[in-house]
Design a protein around this motif. Sequence first.
Motif, PDB file in Angstrom:
ATOM      1  N   UNK A  72       0.836  -1.208   0.000  1.00  6.25           N
ATOM      2  CA  UNK A  72       0.000   0.000   0.000  1.00  6.25           C
ATOM      3  C   UNK A  72       0.868   1.256   0.000  1.00  6.25           C
ATOM      4  N   UNK A  73       1.974   1.206   0.736  1.00  4.22           N
ATOM      5  CA  UNK A  73       2.875   2.363   0.753  1.00  4.22           C
ATOM      6  C   UNK A  73       3.548   2.565  -0.605  1.00  4.22           C
ATOM      7  N   UNK A  74       3.957   1.470  -1.238  1.00  3.48           N
ATOM      8  CA  UNK A  74       4.551   1.577  -2.573  1.00  3.48           C
ATOM      9  C   UNK A  74       3.548   2.161  -3.558  1.00  3.48           C
ATOM     10  N   UNK A  75       2.309   1.738  -3.450  1.00  3.69           N
ATOM     11  CA  UNK A  75       1.263   2.245  -4.331  1.00  3.69           C
ATOM     12  C   UNK A  75       1.052   3.747  -4.127  1.00  3.69           C
ATOM     13  N   UNK A  76       1.000   4.181  -2.869  1.00  2.42           N
ATOM     14  CA  UNK A  76       0.832   5.607  -2.582  1.00  2.42           C
ATOM     15  C   UNK A  76       2.009   6.425  -3.111  1.00  2.42           C
ATOM     16  N   UNK A  77       3.221   5.906  -2.919  1.00  2.00           N
ATOM     17  CA  UNK A  77       4.398   6.630  -3.414  1.00  2.00           C
ATOM     18  C   UNK A  77       4.403   6.703  -4.938  1.00  2.00           C
ATOM     19  N   UNK A  78       3.959   5.644  -5.605  1.00  2.00           N
ATOM     20  CA  UNK A  78       3.897   5.666  -7.071  1.00  2.00           C
ATOM     21  C   UNK A  78       2.859   6.683  -7.545  1.00  2.00           C
ATOM     22  N   UNK A  79       1.713   6.759  -6.856  1.00  2.00           N
ATOM     23  CA  UNK A  79       0.705   7.768  -7.198  1.00  2.00           C
ATOM     24  C   UNK A  79       1.267   9.176  -7.029  1.00  2.00           C
ATOM     25  N   UNK A  80       1.995   9.396  -5.944  1.00  2.00           N
ATOM     26  CA  UNK A  80       2.589  10.714  -5.696  1.00  2.00           C
ATOM     27  C   UNK A  80       3.631  11.047  -6.757  1.00  2.00           C
ATOM     28  N   UNK A  81       4.427  10.045  -7.134  1.00  2.00           N
ATOM     29  CA  UNK A  81       5.454  10.261  -8.161  1.00  2.00           C
ATOM     30  C   UNK A  81       4.813  10.652  -9.485  1.00  2.00           C
ATOM     31  N   UNK A  82       3.782   9.920  -9.882  1.00  2.00           N
ATOM     32  CA  UNK A  82       3.097  10.217 -11.144  1.00  2.00           C
ATOM     33  C   UNK A  82       2.437  11.590 -11.103  1.00  2.00           C
ATOM     34  N   UNK A  83       1.819  11.912  -9.965  1.00  2.00           N
ATOM     35  CA  UNK A  83       1.164  13.220  -9.834  1.00  2.00           C
ATOM     36  C   UNK A  83       2.196  14.342  -9.933  1.00  2.00           C
ATOM     37  N   UNK A  84       3.365  14.137  -9.349  1.00  2.00           N
ATOM     38  CA  UNK A  84       4.411  15.162  -9.398  1.00  2.00           C
ATOM     39  C   UNK A  84       4.900  15.374 -10.823  1.00  2.00           C
ATOM     40  N   UNK A  85       5.026  14.293 -11.581  1.00  2.00           N
ATOM     41  CA  UNK A  85       5.532  14.406 -12.948  1.00  2.00           C
ATOM     42  C   UNK A  85       4.492  14.945 -13.925  1.00  2.00           C
ATOM     43  N   UNK A  86       3.217  14.708 -13.632  1.00  2.00           N
ATOM     44  CA  UNK A  86       2.170  15.137 -14.563  1.00  2.00           C
ATOM     45  C   UNK A  86       1.475  16.428 -14.133  1.00  2.00           C
ATOM     46  N   UNK A  87       1.982  17.070 -13.099  1.00  2.00           N
ATOM     47  CA  UNK A  87       1.402  18.338 -12.647  1.00  2.00           C
ATOM     48  C   UNK A  87       1.579  19.392 -13.734  1.00  2.00           C
ATOM     49  N   UNK A  88       0.793  20.460 -13.654  1.00  4.16           N
ATOM     50  CA  UNK A  88       0.897  21.541 -14.629  1.00  4.16           C
ATOM     51  C   UNK A  88       2.336  22.037 -14.718  1.00  4.16           C
ATOM     52  N   UNK A  89       2.958  22.190 -13.571  1.00  5.57           N
ATOM     53  CA  UNK A  89       4.389  22.474 -13.507  1.00  5.57           C
ATOM     54  C   UNK A  89       5.032  21.241 -12.878  1.00  5.57           C
ATOM     55  N   UNK A  90       5.659  20.374 -13.695  1.00  7.78           N
ATOM     56  CA  UNK A  90       6.212  19.123 -13.149  1.00  7.78           C
ATOM     57  C   UNK A  90       7.165  19.379 -11.978  1.00  7.78           C
ATOM     58  N   UNK A  91       7.019  18.586 -10.952  1.00  8.77           N
ATOM     59  CA  UNK A  91       7.806  18.706  -9.728  1.00  8.77           C
ATOM     60  C   UNK A  91       8.793  17.549  -9.662  1.00  8.77           C
ATOM     61  N   UNK A  92       9.915  17.704 -10.337  1.00 10.56           N
ATOM     62  CA  UNK A  92      10.871  16.600 -10.405  1.00 10.56           C
ATOM     63  C   UNK A  92      11.435  16.236  -9.040  1.00 10.56           C
ATOM     64  N   UNK A  93      11.643  17.210  -8.147  1.00  7.52           N
ATOM     65  CA  UNK A  93      12.194  16.887  -6.828  1.00  7.52           C
ATOM     66  C   UNK A  93      11.204  16.039  -6.022  1.00  7.52           C
ATOM     67  N   UNK A  94       9.917  16.308  -6.158  1.00  6.63           N
ATOM     68  CA  UNK A  94       8.909  15.499  -5.469  1.00  6.63           C
ATOM     69  C   UNK A  94       8.873  14.085  -6.051  1.00  6.63           C
ATOM     70  N   UNK A  95       9.036  13.984  -7.367  1.00  6.45           N
ATOM     71  CA  UNK A  95       9.054  12.671  -8.009  1.00  6.45           C
ATOM     72  C   UNK A  95      10.267  11.868  -7.558  1.00  6.45           C
ATOM     73  N   UNK A  96      11.418  12.530  -7.456  1.00  3.98           N
ATOM     74  CA  UNK A  96      12.632  11.863  -6.985  1.00  3.98           C
ATOM     75  C   UNK A  96      12.455  11.417  -5.539  1.00  3.98           C
ATOM     76  N   UNK A  97      11.855  12.259  -4.718  1.00  8.34           N
ATOM     77  CA  UNK A  97      11.624  11.905  -3.312  1.00  8.34           C
ATOM     78  C   UNK A  97      10.723  10.680  -3.211  1.00  8.34           C
ATOM     79  N   UNK A  98       9.699  10.608  -4.041  1.00  9.29           N
ATOM     80  CA  UNK A  98       8.812   9.443  -4.033  1.00  9.29           C
ATOM     81  C   UNK A  98       9.553   8.195  -4.491  1.00  9.29           C
ATOM     82  N   UNK A  99      10.386   8.340  -5.516  1.00  9.88           N
ATOM     83  CA  UNK A  99      11.173   7.203  -5.996  1.00  9.88           C
ATOM     84  C   UNK A  99      12.130   6.720  -4.917  1.00  9.88           C
ATOM     85  N   UNK A 100      12.781   7.647  -4.237  1.00 11.40           N
ATOM     86  CA  UNK A 100      13.707   7.261  -3.156  1.00 11.40           C
ATOM     87  C   UNK A 100      12.948   6.647  -1.982  1.00 11.40           C
ATOM     88  N   UNK A 101      11.739   7.121  -1.728  1.00 12.08           N
ATOM     89  CA  UNK A 101      10.908   6.518  -0.687  1.00 12.08           C
ATOM     90  C   UNK A 101      10.608   5.061  -1.014  1.00 12.08           C
TER      91      UNK A 101
END
Length: 138
Positions: A72-101
């Motif tokens: 469940x935690x992996x799933x939540x982190x993957x959702x956060x990573x995808x949301x960060x990358x597909x945001x209007x202004x992509x948030x690469x640092x948030x995506x990296x943080x989710x990947x590292x999580x």
Amino acid sequence: MALTIKQEAFCQAYIETGNASEAYRIAYVADKMKLESIHRKASALLNHGKITARVNELQSEIKKRHNVTVDSLLSELEEARKAALTAETPQSSAAVAATMGKAKLVGLDKQIIDHQSSDGSMATKPVEIRLVGVEPKK
């Protein structure tokens, strides 16, 4: 044999704080003790079979209550990573943080660092940080 009131308080405080020394201070009111003594006694308590079993029981209850699993935690982190990358202004640092999580959760975040000794006997090597199990790109 059941735990004493102080042992149960230690278990509860350990679950709450995640720190054995702090849990010992709370449960045993160790204001006047040396830090080394608190650490030693807290460590001994954590190694006590009945206390270990009680801490595991409490952790299990929390996991069940909150329905938390590695999946469940992996799933939540993957959702956060995808949301960060597909945001209007992509948030690469948030995506990296989710990947590292995700890497930390599955144990792939081990750092390998070489240090040079003060006397120069060890060869100087660049610092290398890599994910265990992930082959470097060539």
